[in-house]
Design a protein around this motif. Structure first.
Motif, mmCIF file in Angstrom:
data_model
loop_
_atom_site.group_PDB
_atom_site.id
_atom_site.type_symbol
_atom_site.label_atom_id
_atom_site.label_comp_id
_atom_site.label_asym_id
_atom_site.label_seq_id
_atom_site.Cartn_x
_atom_site.Cartn_y
_atom_site.Cartn_z
ATOM 1 N N LEU A 83 0.843 -1.205 0.000
ATOM 2 C CA LEU A 83 0.000 0.000 0.000
ATOM 3 C C LEU A 83 0.874 1.250 0.000
ATOM 4 C CD1 LEU A 83 -2.786 -1.065 2.582
ATOM 5 C CD2 LEU A 83 -2.692 -1.470 0.105
ATOM 6 N N TRP A 94 -6.775 6.295 10.484
ATOM 7 C CA TRP A 94 -7.546 5.249 9.785
ATOM 8 C C TRP A 94 -8.545 4.571 10.716
ATOM 9 C CZ3 TRP A 94 -5.541 1.703 5.352
ATOM 10 C CH2 TRP A 94 -5.069 2.512 4.290
ATOM 11 N N ARG A 107 -9.912 -2.460 6.743
ATOM 12 C CA ARG A 107 -9.657 -1.549 5.615
ATOM 13 C C ARG A 107 -8.344 -1.916 4.913
ATOM 14 N NH1 ARG A 107 -9.400 5.001 6.326
ATOM 15 N NH2 ARG A 107 -8.712 5.491 4.221
ATOM 16 N N LYS A 111 -8.032 -3.258 1.014
ATOM 17 C CA LYS A 111 -7.144 -2.654 0.007
ATOM 18 C C LYS A 111 -6.161 -3.695 -0.543
ATOM 19 C CE LYS A 111 -7.420 2.197 1.372
ATOM 20 N NZ LYS A 111 -7.821 2.760 0.073
ATOM 21 N N ASP A 114 -7.680 -5.888 -3.170
ATOM 22 C CA ASP A 114 -7.847 -5.296 -4.507
ATOM 23 C C ASP A 114 -6.601 -5.463 -5.371
ATOM 24 O OD1 ASP A 114 -10.356 -4.477 -3.858
ATOM 25 O OD2 ASP A 114 -9.762 -2.432 -3.288
#
Ligand SMILES: O=P(O)(O)OP(=O)(O)OP(=O)(O)OC[C@H]1O[C@@H](n2cnc3c(O)ncnc32)[C@H](O)[C@@H]1O
Ligand SMILES: [Mg+2]
Length: 199
Positions: A83, A94, A107, A111, A114
């Protein structure tokens, strides 16, 4: 500028009880008498810096100026390689106002999900800044490398500890004995450097 810290009261300029607990334990051997920012009723400054070091320095500087005592601040976070280092200095943010780290960990996983075959390497960083009321300051940085596990495991630490396993270990920072975390963490690494400079 570097200088020695004399025994006596020292403000631990953090509003995070998990960190205050760890820093107080790490300071134990050095004759410092830690007082937390909460006990001193100090405000929580806005973290406007763009680096861990800048944020640690601004927190320690504000606490030293307001209290008239030396102040130690910690700015830290989890950096995930895939990331591009996020959440990094935004690690606390966050988790939102409610400080929901379960949500912050989900979260990160979303991510990573993905990204095809995302590597799970990550590291924690800890910047420690010590500021004196007369303007003196010292800043050091520590780090620990590891990887992320899913689902998160363990409730002995705080923040992102349940999803982080140090390289070569099996248990997460949420599962290991807190005394062991104090010896091997990013905070322990930074603390060892600080000790060399000021104690
Ligand atoms: O700024 P202060 O008042 O010290 O408290 P904070 O919680 O806001 O602290 P930071 O701004 O430095 O944000 C760092 C976040 O990174 C996470 N973090 C830092 N060190 C950690 C550790 O040892 N284990 C797990 N999570 C950690 C944790 O969730 C913190 O809230
Ligand atoms: Mg903060």
């Amino acid at each position: 500028m570097s200088r020695k810290l004399l025994p006596g009261r020292l403000v631990v300029a953090s509003h995070n009880p998990g960190k205050v607990r760890e820093i107080t334990a790490l300071l134990g051997a050095y004759g410092a008498e830690p007082v937390s920012a909460a006990e001193m009723d100090l405000p929580e400054p806005e973290e406007t810096g763009t680096t861990f070091a800048a944020n640690a320095l601004l927190k320690a500087r504000q606490a030293a100026d307001l209290s008239g005592l030396p102040a130690l601040a910690d700015d830290s976070g989890l950096c995930v390689d895939a990331l591009n280092g996020d959440p990094g200095i935004f690690s606390a943010r966050w988790a939102g106002e409610s400080k929901d780290f379960g949500e912050a960990m989900r979260r990160i996983e979303a991510k990573l999900g993905d990204i095809k075959d995302a590597p799970r390497d990550a590291h924690f960083v800890c910047a420690l800044a010590l500021c004196w009321p007369d303007g003196g300051e010292v800043e050091v940085e520590g780090r620990v490398d590891g990887a992320l596990v899913n689902p998160p495991r363990g409730d002995r630490g705080f923040g992102y500890d349940p999803m982080f396993v140090r390289s070569g270990d099996d248990q997460t920072f949420g599962e290991i004995d807190p005394d062991l975390k104090h010896r091997i963490s990013h905070r322990a690494d930074a603390f060892a450097k600080l000790v060399g400079l000021v104690f």
